[in-house]
Design an enzyme around this catalytic site. Sequence first.
Site, PDB file in Angstrom:
ATOM      1  N   LYS A 125       0.834  -1.211   0.000  1.00 42.85           N
ATOM      2  CA  LYS A 125       0.000   0.000   0.000  1.00 42.85           C
ATOM      3  C   LYS A 125       0.865   1.257   0.000  1.00 42.85           C
ATOM      4  CE  LYS A 125      -3.887  -2.302   2.138  1.00 42.85           C
ATOM      5  NZ  LYS A 125      -4.559  -2.709   3.383  1.00 42.85           N
ATOM      6  N   GLN A 169      -5.080  -1.367   9.532  1.00 42.60           N
ATOM      7  CA  GLN A 169      -4.914  -2.674   8.905  1.00 42.60           C
ATOM      8  C   GLN A 169      -5.631  -3.734   9.739  1.00 42.60           C
ATOM      9  OE1 GLN A 169      -3.597  -3.199   5.941  1.00 42.60           O
ATOM     10  NE2 GLN A 169      -3.791  -5.404   5.985  1.00 42.60           N
ATOM     11  N   ASP A 192     -11.222   3.526   4.149  1.00 43.31           N
ATOM     12  CA  ASP A 192     -11.621   2.122   4.054  1.00 43.31           C
ATOM     13  C   ASP A 192     -13.137   1.979   3.980  1.00 43.31           C
ATOM     14  OD1 ASP A 192      -9.812   0.048   3.797  1.00 43.31           O
ATOM     15  OD2 ASP A 192      -9.124   0.202   5.871  1.00 43.31           O
TER      16      ASP A 192
HETATM   17  N1  GUE Z   1      -8.101  -2.010   6.780  1.00 40.55           N
HETATM   18  C1  GUE Z   1      -7.847  -2.886   5.820  1.00 40.55           C
HETATM   19  N2  GUE Z   1      -8.058  -2.539   4.537  1.00 40.55           N
HETATM   20  C2  GUE Z   1      -7.787  -3.428   3.525  1.00 40.55           C
HETATM   21  O1  GUE Z   1      -7.984  -3.105   2.338  1.00 40.55           O
HETATM   22  C3  GUE Z   1      -7.244  -4.718   3.860  1.00 40.55           C
HETATM   23  C4  GUE Z   1      -7.053  -5.008   5.226  1.00 40.55           C
HETATM   24  N3  GUE Z   1      -7.359  -4.096   6.172  1.00 40.55           N
HETATM   25  N4  GUE Z   1      -6.548  -6.218   5.601  1.00 40.55           N
HETATM   26  C5  GUE Z   1      -6.146  -7.210   4.624  1.00 40.55           C
HETATM   27  C6  GUE Z   1      -6.903  -7.087   3.326  1.00 40.55           C
HETATM   28  C7  GUE Z   1      -6.270  -7.761   2.148  1.00 40.55           C
HETATM   29  N5  GUE Z   1      -6.035  -6.721   1.172  1.00 40.55           N
HETATM   30  C8  GUE Z   1      -5.411  -6.917  -0.066  1.00 40.55           C
HETATM   31  C9  GUE Z   1      -4.943  -5.888  -0.835  1.00 40.55           C
HETATM   32  C10 GUE Z   1      -4.269  -6.114  -2.029  1.00 40.55           C
HETATM   33  C11 GUE Z   1      -4.045  -7.388  -2.485  1.00 40.55           C
HETATM   34  C12 GUE Z   1      -3.303  -7.608  -3.753  1.00 40.55           C
HETATM   35  O2  GUE Z   1      -2.860  -6.675  -4.391  1.00 40.55           O
HETATM   36  N6  GUE Z   1      -3.116  -8.845  -4.197  1.00 40.55           N
HETATM   37  C13 GUE Z   1      -2.399  -9.131  -5.441  1.00 40.55           C
HETATM   38  C14 GUE Z   1      -1.068  -9.809  -5.160  1.00 40.55           C
HETATM   39  C15 GUE Z   1      -1.145 -11.067  -4.386  1.00 40.55           C
HETATM   40  C16 GUE Z   1       0.240 -11.661  -4.101  1.00 40.55           C
HETATM   41  O3  GUE Z   1       0.815 -12.232  -5.037  1.00 40.55           O
HETATM   42  O4  GUE Z   1       0.718 -11.537  -2.962  1.00 40.55           O
HETATM   43  C17 GUE Z   1      -3.262  -9.963  -6.347  1.00 40.55           C
HETATM   44  O5  GUE Z   1      -4.298 -10.503  -5.908  1.00 40.55           O
HETATM   45  O6  GUE Z   1      -2.959 -10.044  -7.524  1.00 40.55           O
HETATM   46  C18 GUE Z   1      -4.518  -8.435  -1.736  1.00 40.55           C
HETATM   47  C19 GUE Z   1      -5.214  -8.201  -0.546  1.00 40.55           C
HETATM   48  C20 GUE Z   1      -6.424  -5.529   1.679  1.00 40.55           C
HETATM   49  N7  GUE Z   1      -6.934  -5.673   2.914  1.00 40.55           N
END
Ligand code: GUE
Length: 366
Positions: A125, A169, A192
């Site tokens: 992020k 987070q 968020d």
């Molecule tokens: N307050 C809060 N806000 C959130 O937005 C939040 C959170 N807590 N806790 C955890 C989850 C999870 N999350 C992700 C964000 C980006 C990918 C992402 O970019 N994934 C890529 C890469 C995956 C990889 O290869 O590691 C993909 O799916 O292609 C995944 C998961 C946001 N979250």
Amino acid sequence: MGDRGNFKKNLRKDAREDIKLTTSSSTDLHCSFHGALPPLLGWNSPEIWRDRDDIQPCRAILDEDLTKTEPTAAIIDGKMIAEKIRQEVTEEVTRLKSQTGGKVPGLAVVLVGSRKDSETYVRSKKKACKEVGIASFGEDLPESSSEEDVLAVVRKFNEDPSVHGILIQLPLPKHMNEEKVLAAVSVEKDVDGFHPLNIGKLAMQGRTPLFVPCTPKGCIELLLRSNVDIKGKHAVVIGRSNVVGTPAAMLLQRHQATVTVVHSYTPNPAEVTRRADIVIAAVGVAHLVGGDWIKPGAVVIDVGINPIEDPSAKKGYRLVGDVCFKEACMKASAITPVPGGVGPMTIAMLLSNTLDSAKRAYGLIN
Ligand SMILES: Nc1nc(=O)c2c([nH]1)NC[C@@H]1CN(c3ccc(C(=O)N[C@@H](CCC(=O)O)C(=O)O)cc3)C=[N+]21
């Protein structure tokens, strides 16, 4: 209230487990006159998808030779669409800068504890912020910190005029009251979209929340930017979490879809999901949704990011969705992959929410 005892006695064992897990928030305030009936707001029951005998394992895991037939689905490239949005945000940040004499949007990320996955997400992020010209602020607190410590950090960022977005987070350590911490974030900085006021407005017709939660917003953006018609369509959302399923269902209704929410207590979820023109799967169970859950021609948005063991992978695991991709490809007209689908969109939406917040702070939008 005397009847409550009898009610409990008559419950099935699994339902009795639910009562144990019911939190103090479900006081009998709302149902003192119900006698033997469940409380008005229901039991706070856990979502348990495993060990259900009406759900068959996804065949393609067992049968590697499934792909004799050609897949029909177009791949919805979330990575590419997210990249496009990030470019748009970059341009807007530049414009904001020139309109305000050098101000840039600022995002504060609060991380409590040292979960590896959370650390990775927070890092990506911050990196994404940097790439589009958003300033990022961070506060990493140890697992052992108190709720008051976190609240103090939130208050500090609430008052800091260079911070336009605050992200806590999730998940927070178990000893913290998530509800209380999330409600402490200023509504104007709730990028968020988890503040009860923003969720409440999302749920109400004619109201406009300041922010919409990033992942569901990303799902809808994927549909819109892929020219998928939502109006009048039957959408099935699998999962009812606060973070994805519930707000996704609300958003789809705002786009005039007829929405069915399938959850862990839904009998025959495959049959219900098979009626959907649009499927959003947000459960967190690897390969839960088999090809037999998908109506031919349906559009499938897979929100799940589940690690499964894979000895051939460098890290010993790989990420898969809630949908059995191989099978669903044979049925769907379009589908998002994992990785490269919804995940990158979540981050793009966070950037766009932070930009909007800064524009609002400088009086450039309402
Ligand atoms: N307050 C809060 N806000 C959130 O937005 C939040 C959170 N807590 N806790 C955890 C989850 C999870 N999350 C992700 C964000 C980006 C990918 C992402 O970019 N994934 C890529 C890469 C995956 C990889 O290869 O590691 C993909 O799916 O292609 C995944 C998961 C946001 N979250």
